[in-house]
Design an enzyme around this catalytic site. Structure first.
Site: not given
Ligand code: AMP
Ligand code: ZN
Length: 115
Positions: A29, A98, A100
């Site tokens: 992340d 996704h 976490h």
């Molecule tokens: P959610 O809020 O559950 O939709 O989680 C989205 C996650 O994606 C967050 O923890 C962000 O930090 C992560 N995220 C967004 N863009 C990227 C990226 N380019 N590479 C890695 N993680 C990302």
């Protein structure tokens, strides 16, 4: 489709990929919320559990079942927490389902109801 995780999956946006198979890939992340914070991302795009096909469900479960074998390499041998944010109350920000994967430390389990 303008989906950041689909673009990462196709290699159009850089990421720190730590695992990949035919069903899923795992990246670090970009904004970690724990000492270790990864995202398991299904290769097939869908937003919500309610959008999953039987094939999507089987593919994600195959991916999750790889985690015990990866835990040591990912720094998660003492345990980890899986979180799937779904919709507005959960603060979902990327609309490609996704999982976490959080760990690398003791994980407090906050009581959110009075916040
Ligand atoms: P959610 O809020 O559950 O939709 O989680 C989205 C996650 O994606 C967050 O923890 C962000 O930090 C992560 N995220 C967004 N863009 C990227 C990226 N380019 N590479 C890695 N993680 C990302
Ligand atoms: Zn996508």
């Amino acid at each position: 489709m303008n989906c950041i995780f689909c673009k990462i999956g196709r290699g159009e946006i850089p990421s720190e990929k730590v695992y990949e198979d035919e069903d899923v890939f795992i990246i670090k992340d970009i904004d970690p919320k724990a000492e270790k914070h990864y995202l398991m991302i299904p290769k097939h795009h869908y937003k919500l559990i309610s959008d999953m096909t039987d094939d999507d469900a089987a593919a994600l479960m195959r991916g999750l079942r790889k985690l015990p074998a990866l835990a040591d390499k990912l720094g998660l041998k003492n345990g980890y927490r899986l979180v799937i944010n779904q919709g507005d109350d959960a603060g979902q920000t990327v609309f490609h389902l996704h999982v976490h994967i959080l760990g690398g430390q003791y994980l407090d389990f906050p009581d959110l109801k009075n916040k």
